[in-house]
Write an enzyme that holds these catalytic residues in place. Structure first.
Site, PDB file in Angstrom:
ATOM      1  N   GLY A  58      60.663 176.986  66.220  1.00 27.70           N
ATOM      2  CA  GLY A  58      61.339 178.019  67.014  1.00 27.70           C
ATOM      3  C   GLY A  58      60.784 179.361  66.570  1.00 27.70           C
ATOM      4  CB  ALA A  59      59.373 182.180  68.514  1.00 28.65           C
ATOM      5  CG  ASP A 236      57.194 180.162  71.292  1.00 31.08           C
ATOM      6  OD1 ASP A 236      57.763 179.564  72.224  1.00 31.08           O
ATOM      7  OD2 ASP A 236      57.311 179.852  70.099  1.00 31.08           O
ATOM      8  CG  ASN A 246      59.531 178.872  76.063  1.00 33.75           C
ATOM      9  OD1 ASN A 246      59.715 179.060  74.860  1.00 33.75           O
ATOM     10  ND2 ASN A 246      60.340 178.112  76.770  1.00 33.75           N
ATOM     11  CE  LYS A 247      57.278 173.518  72.503  1.00 33.58           C
ATOM     12  NZ  LYS A 247      56.055 173.410  71.681  1.00 33.58           N
TER      13      LYS A 247
END
Ligand code: MRU
Length: 347
Positions: A58-59, A236, A246-247
């Site tokens: 997680g960022a 992120d 992001n993911k």
């Protein structure tokens, strides 16, 4: 300010400082939800391994964990020169989440300007506490967008496991639930590492928030059935034009929302905004090992389904262009497209 006896706890990170003793512990997220195992991190190599393998992830949380690692090394006797070498290795552990770089940059700036163990420790603790506050602000700002009856799609894990506080996108969901809004969450499983199926489902169950787990390729179908009224994700790295990484799979969610005219929201702290980054084209995308795609492994065991030697492409993140985003929820405020286009993220 010196802090000789401090304990800070989050869902996945614990720090205890007692004079010259500095203990740093992580909840090993690769084992969730079947095992809740806390691991002690003593060396920089252990922390780098934990970040690369997503034991801590997680960022925001990798930034906080890395800053605390630098402080621990200072307490353990590393001098300024050695600390800068250790910090550089942490900085390079994962390339996409800018929170890691921003937190390490803050630590190294202090080490270069005026090094003392007390100051380095205080800054790392401040970064932890600040993340808790940033999450609370994001949650409050974002909850104003959530309405009674919303059926919300989310992707990856953006909660207490991904931050030092209540989370970003998941913090917004949690706050809306606490405000008494009747909401239902659809959780994308999030292939290949299943952060949704393993971690978000675990968090939402603990919080008693009504939720349904789906595989990533079911989302568009649910949208066509009008079962999803909003989507909210974390990030992120956000470029100043509003594009964001992001993911992997987030971009598909955004495209599907755009087609179905469903509001698509991104939530993140200012520590995710990269003011050096003009657009999403400049965001470095982490490539991960083939074995994450050829099968699965975890505390539930190892399975490989793909033929041995098959060529694999495994980017950990994708970039969603700003034009697909309805709202950017930051700790400062909620921003619409007009504000982003006017350059609000540059400030
Ligand atoms: O590879 P991960 O699990 O670290 O990826 C995490 C995400 O993509 C999250 O959505 C992002 O870091 C925001 S977390 C508040």
């Amino acid at each position: 300010m010196s802090e000789h006896s401090v304990s800070l706890r989050s869902m996945a990170l614990e720090v205890d400082i007692d004079n010259a003793q500095f203990s740093l512990r992580l909840l090993d997220q690769t084992l969730l939800p079947t095992q809740e195992l806390w691991i002690q991190v003593d060396t920089n190599e252990q922390m780098i391994e934990a970040i690369k393998s997503l034991r801590v992830r997680g960022a925001p949380l990798i930034g906080v964990a890395a800053a605390l690692m630098v402080a621990k090394l200072a307490v353990q006797g590393e001098g300024a020169e050695q600390l800068l070498v250790s910090a550089k290795k942490l900085y390079e552990a994962r390339p996409t989440a800018v929170n890691l770089m921003i937190c390490i940059d803050r630590m190294t700036k202090l080490i270069r300007e005026s090094f003392s163990v007390d100051q380095v420790t205080s800054l790392a603790l401040q970064i932890f506490r600040e993340d808790v506050d940033l999450c609370d602000q994001i949650a409050l700002n974002g909850a104003s967008l959530i309405e009674d009856g919303d059926q919300i799609l989310t992707h990856c894990n953006t909660g207490g496991l991904a931050t030092a506080g209540v989370g970003t996108a998941l913090g917004v969901i949690r706050k809306a639930h606490e405000q008494g809004k009747k909401i239902h969450v659809y959780i994308d499983e999030t292939r290949p590492l299943l952060q949704g199926g393993r971690l978000t489902a675990w968090e939402l169950k603990k919080l008693n928030i009504p939720c349904t787990l789906i595989t990533d390729n079911m989302a568009a179908h649910l949208m066509s059935l009008k079962k999803i009224t909003k989507a909210i994700v974390g990030s992120d790295r956000i470029a100043i034009n509003g594009d964001f990484a992001n993911k992997i799979g987030t971009y598909s969610v955004a495209v599907n929302c755009f087609y179905h005219q469903i509001p698509f929201i991104v939530a993140a702290p200012y520590t995710t905004v990269d003011v050096q980054c003009q657009s999403g084209l400049e965001i470095p995308i982490e490539q991960r090992p083939a074995k994450e795609v050829t099968g699965v492994s975890g505390s539930f065991g190892d399975v490989t389904w793909a033929p041995s030697g098959v060529t694999v492409y495994n980017p950990a993140f994708d970039v969603t262009p700003a034009k697909l985003v309805s709202y950017w929820v930051l700790d400062k405020a909620v921003f619409s497209k007009e504000k982003i286009d006017a350059g609000i993220l540059k400030k």
